[in-house]
Design a protein around this motif. Sequence first.
Motif, short mmCIF file in Angstrom:
data_model
loop_
_atom_site.label_atom_id
_atom_site.label_comp_id
_atom_site.label_asym_id
_atom_site.label_seq_id
_atom_site.Cartn_x
_atom_site.Cartn_y
_atom_site.Cartn_z
N ILE A 161 0.87 -1.12 0.00
CA ILE A 161 0.18 -0.02 -0.06
C ILE A 161 0.68 1.35 0.14
N ALA A 162 2.08 1.32 0.75
CA ALA A 162 2.73 2.31 1.08
C ALA A 162 3.48 2.64 -0.27
N ALA A 163 3.82 1.79 -0.87
CA ALA A 163 4.54 1.50 -2.41
C ALA A 163 3.87 2.18 -3.71
N THR A 164 2.40 2.19 -3.37
CA THR A 164 1.53 2.46 -4.32
C THR A 164 0.94 3.83 -4.62
N GLU A 165 1.59 4.43 -5.99
CA GLU A 165 1.11 5.75 -6.18
C GLU A 165 -0.60 5.81 -6.18
N THR A 190 12.81 -16.18 -16.36
CA THR A 190 11.74 -15.83 -15.60
C THR A 190 11.39 -14.46 -15.62
N LEU A 191 10.05 -13.95 -15.99
CA LEU A 191 9.62 -12.56 -15.75
C LEU A 191 9.93 -12.21 -14.26
N PRO A 192 10.21 -10.95 -14.23
CA PRO A 192 10.09 -10.40 -12.60
C PRO A 192 8.51 -10.52 -11.93
N GLY A 193 8.66 -11.19 -10.80
CA GLY A 193 7.40 -10.88 -10.22
C GLY A 193 7.00 -9.44 -9.66
N ASP A 194 5.65 -9.21 -9.40
CA ASP A 194 5.15 -8.06 -9.51
C ASP A 194 3.95 -7.90 -8.59
N TYR A 195 4.04 -8.17 -7.28
CA TYR A 195 3.19 -7.91 -6.42
C TYR A 195 2.52 -6.36 -6.21
N PRO A 196 3.51 -5.52 -6.32
CA PRO A 196 2.87 -3.89 -6.58
C PRO A 196 1.65 -3.66 -7.55
N ALA A 197 1.67 -4.67 -8.57
CA ALA A 197 0.70 -4.48 -9.76
C ALA A 197 -0.63 -4.74 -8.91
N TYR A 198 -0.82 -5.48 -7.97
CA TYR A 198 -2.20 -5.51 -7.68
C TYR A 198 -2.66 -4.26 -7.18
N TYR A 199 -1.92 -3.71 -5.97
CA TYR A 199 -2.48 -2.45 -5.44
C TYR A 199 -2.42 -1.45 -6.49
N ALA A 200 -1.64 -1.52 -7.47
CA ALA A 200 -1.71 -0.18 -8.44
C ALA A 200 -2.97 -0.46 -9.28
N ALA A 201 -3.49 -1.81 -9.42
CA ALA A 201 -4.84 -1.86 -10.11
C ALA A 201 -5.77 -1.43 -9.18
N VAL A 202 -5.66 -1.63 -7.99
CA VAL A 202 -6.77 -1.28 -7.07
C VAL A 202 -7.00 0.21 -7.15
N ALA A 203 -5.89 0.81 -7.15
CA ALA A 203 -6.01 2.45 -7.23
C ALA A 203 -6.51 2.79 -8.35
N ALA A 210 -11.08 1.72 -13.80
CA ALA A 210 -10.59 0.38 -14.49
C ALA A 210 -10.97 -0.90 -13.84
N PRO A 211 -10.79 -2.06 -14.32
CA PRO A 211 -11.54 -3.20 -13.93
C PRO A 211 -10.76 -3.73 -12.58
N ASN A 212 -11.63 -3.97 -11.65
CA ASN A 212 -11.14 -4.74 -10.37
C ASN A 212 -10.12 -5.89 -10.67
N PRO A 213 -9.06 -5.94 -10.37
CA PRO A 213 -7.95 -6.80 -10.67
C PRO A 213 -8.60 -8.34 -9.85
N VAL A 214 -9.10 -8.64 -8.84
CA VAL A 214 -9.72 -9.81 -8.62
C VAL A 214 -11.04 -9.88 -7.71
N THR A 215 -12.11 -10.18 -8.60
CA THR A 215 -13.22 -9.92 -7.97
C THR A 215 -13.74 -11.13 -7.04
N ALA A 216 -14.76 -10.90 -6.38
CA ALA A 216 -15.04 -11.69 -5.04
C ALA A 216 -15.92 -12.89 -5.81
N ARG A 217 -16.54 -12.69 -7.05
CA ARG A 217 -17.13 -13.77 -7.88
C ARG A 217 -15.94 -14.82 -8.31
N GLU A 218 -14.93 -14.25 -8.92
CA GLU A 218 -13.58 -15.20 -9.06
C GLU A 218 -13.44 -16.00 -7.87
N ALA A 219 -13.11 -15.45 -6.69
CA ALA A 219 -12.92 -15.84 -5.34
C ALA A 219 -13.82 -17.02 -5.03
N ALA A 220 -15.18 -16.73 -5.30
CA ALA A 220 -16.32 -17.56 -4.91
C ALA A 220 -16.13 -19.05 -5.56
#
Length: 355
Positions: free
Chosen positions: A25-29, A304-317, A324-334
């Motif tokens: 979170i702290a790293a996300t613009e 191996t491509l670099p891993g990119d956890y920061p992309a998740y919160y960037a997508a949320v922002a 923009a689209p929700n990166p992971v929806t609750a219906r996908e989780a369901a």
Amino acid sequence: MTGTPLRVGLVGYGLAGSVFHAPLIAATEGLALDTVVTSNPERQQQARAEFPDVRLAATPDELFARAAELDLIVVASPNKTHVPLATTALKAGLPVVVDKPVAGTAAEARELAALAEERELLLSVFQNRRWDNDFLTLRKLLNEGELGDVWRFESRFERWRPKPKGGWRESGDPAEIGGLLYDLGSHVVDQALVLFGPAASVNAETDIRRPGAETDDDTFIAITHTSGVRSHLYVSATTAQLGPRFRVLGSSAGYVKYGLDPQEAALRDGLRPGPGWGAEPESLWGRVGSGESPVTGGGRAEPTLPGDYPAYYAAVAKALLEGAPNPVTAREAAAALDVLEAARRSAREKVTVTL
């Protein structure tokens, strides 16, 4: 992104909150960590040391009393609290990120999704392993057709922990939603569904191997996808010799990759996203080929491509600020929870469950 950052309230500062959510979170613009909720004095001190400007709250009620001052709630508390806290946040008019598993059942996840849709609020699930380095590399190979038609997908999330650590994750109380099926299983099932589509049937084995263990610590899940791909998924705390993280077999070639994505270890060590984040050395690259074992040099090394956890919160922002689209929806989780529930039933009743 410009303007005032969105103010984030983080509930929970254990492993999930302190290692994953707060640093990302702290790293996300566009996002600012405003408040951390924890009643543990040591964790309060830790949060203050790591984020000197953060506000502290001892209870979620203290946080929700200030709902009008916040723009996003992140739920990183124990699993049994996910549904009630997310429900409270949505009813308070706040978008929500919930750590996996979003709920104990698929029905609860869909009820949360419906509430978010009714309130026109973002409800996103933190499935960070979609941004693992090996997963991103495999998606690239599949998109490029390197493996041909995939027949079998093997995924292992294995550890060697012969003695239980205790805590709610290893509790035998069903209310805690503990055990590896719902913990690491949430990751491997989600990845399989993203890669190969919906599940048609599920077969599973769950065991309690270690003396003193209360819930499953060695589990296998077999999924037959509607696409025809078969996924074999292993999650274990009792694996004395670790297998490949991925072994993917197709009509043209296979891909074998050992070792875990380095981002969790980096975050645990106090490192933060920046140049070179998520990269791994060439010695750990997987191999693509056919007819020979990668251990004996078969096939070619696949960068191996670099891993990119920061992309998740960037997508949320971006979802909150730009629509923009929700990166992971609750219906996908369901849908993933449908598989986990089927796996639990399959193991208990020793049957194949059709979805």
